[in-house]
Design a protein around this motif. Structure first.
Motif, PDB file in Angstrom:
ATOM      1  N   ILE A  49       0.833  -1.201   0.000  1.00  0.00           N
ATOM      2  CA  ILE A  49       0.000   0.000   0.000  1.00  0.00           C
ATOM      3  C   ILE A  49       0.869   1.253   0.000  1.00  0.00           C
ATOM      4  N   VAL A  50       1.915   1.250   0.770  1.00  0.00           N
ATOM      5  CA  VAL A  50       2.762   2.430   0.888  1.00  0.00           C
ATOM      6  C   VAL A  50       3.460   2.742  -0.432  1.00  0.00           C
ATOM      7  N   ASP A  51       3.996   1.724  -1.101  1.00  0.00           N
ATOM      8  CA  ASP A  51       4.780   1.950  -2.317  1.00  0.00           C
ATOM      9  C   ASP A  51       3.935   2.056  -3.581  1.00  0.00           C
ATOM     10  N   ASP A  52       2.842   1.315  -3.649  1.00  0.00           N
ATOM     11  CA  ASP A  52       2.132   1.158  -4.919  1.00  0.00           C
ATOM     12  C   ASP A  52       0.823   1.924  -5.040  1.00  0.00           C
ATOM     13  N   LEU A  53       0.220   2.324  -3.935  1.00  0.00           N
ATOM     14  CA  LEU A  53      -1.119   2.912  -4.012  1.00  0.00           C
ATOM     15  C   LEU A  53      -1.148   4.207  -4.815  1.00  0.00           C
ATOM     16  N   GLY A  54      -0.156   5.057  -4.657  1.00  0.00           N
ATOM     17  CA  GLY A  54      -0.133   6.307  -5.419  1.00  0.00           C
ATOM     18  C   GLY A  54      -0.084   6.069  -6.915  1.00  0.00           C
ATOM     19  N   LEU A  55       0.720   5.096  -7.332  1.00  0.00           N
ATOM     20  CA  LEU A  55       0.853   4.793  -8.758  1.00  0.00           C
ATOM     21  C   LEU A  55      -0.429   4.212  -9.329  1.00  0.00           C
ATOM     22  N   VAL A  56      -1.036   3.236  -8.649  1.00  0.00           N
ATOM     23  CA  VAL A  56      -2.252   2.634  -9.200  1.00  0.00           C
ATOM     24  C   VAL A  56      -3.418   3.607  -9.168  1.00  0.00           C
ATOM     25  N   TYR A  57      -3.463   4.469  -8.151  1.00  0.00           N
ATOM     26  CA  TYR A  57      -4.517   5.479  -8.122  1.00  0.00           C
ATOM     27  C   TYR A  57      -4.348   6.449  -9.285  1.00  0.00           C
ATOM     28  N   ARG A  58      -3.125   6.867  -9.569  1.00  0.00           N
ATOM     29  CA  ARG A  58      -2.880   7.771 -10.696  1.00  0.00           C
ATOM     30  C   ARG A  58      -3.275   7.109 -12.013  1.00  0.00           C
ATOM     31  N   ASN A  59      -2.928   5.823 -12.180  1.00  0.00           N
ATOM     32  CA  ASN A  59      -3.303   5.100 -13.404  1.00  0.00           C
ATOM     33  C   ASN A  59      -4.816   5.053 -13.567  1.00  0.00           C
ATOM     34  N   TRP A  60      -5.531   4.757 -12.465  1.00  0.00           N
ATOM     35  CA  TRP A  60      -6.996   4.682 -12.521  1.00  0.00           C
ATOM     36  C   TRP A  60      -7.592   6.058 -12.813  1.00  0.00           C
ATOM     37  N   ARG A  61      -7.086   7.112 -12.140  1.00  0.00           N
ATOM     38  CA  ARG A  61      -7.602   8.461 -12.344  1.00  0.00           C
ATOM     39  C   ARG A  61      -7.378   8.942 -13.775  1.00  0.00           C
TER      40      ARG A  61
END
Length: 99
Positions: A49-61
């Motif tokens: 969650i710490v490392d990957d959540l920002g990236l996957v959220y950006r991809n989804w957004r």
């Protein structure tokens, strides 16, 4: 752009679909694979969650904000290729629906 139609009841909607001989199968949202990738990070065991959540959220957004048919082809973070939501990023532009 798609034309919006309204129906007075669910029965009228189904009857209109039957009259047009259109299938009544539900259609996946064009960004459901990106949402599934984000869910894998949040609830799966493979993502951090710490490392990957920002990236996957950006991809989804970015997928949600893009015009239909022009979704970004960024690679998935943790979504495995055997997942039913997986779309090969190389062929995303020609993707026609779920397999």
């Amino acid at each position: 752009m798609t034309k919006a139609e309204s129906y007075p009841s669910p029965e009228a909607y189904y009857q209109a679909k039957l009259d047009k001989n259109e299938p009544l199968k539900p259609k996946n949202h064009r960004c459901s694979d990106r949402f599934e990738d984000m869910s894998e990070v949040l609830f799966g065991e493979d993502g951090s969650i710490v490392d990957d959540l920002g990236l996957v959220y950006r991809n989804w957004r970015e997928c949600m904000n893009s015009p239909e048919g022009q979704e970004p082809a960024m690679p998935y973070v943790v979504l495995p290729s055997d997942n039913r939501a997986y779309i090969d990023p190389k062929t995303r532009a020609t993707y026609k629906g779920p397999r």
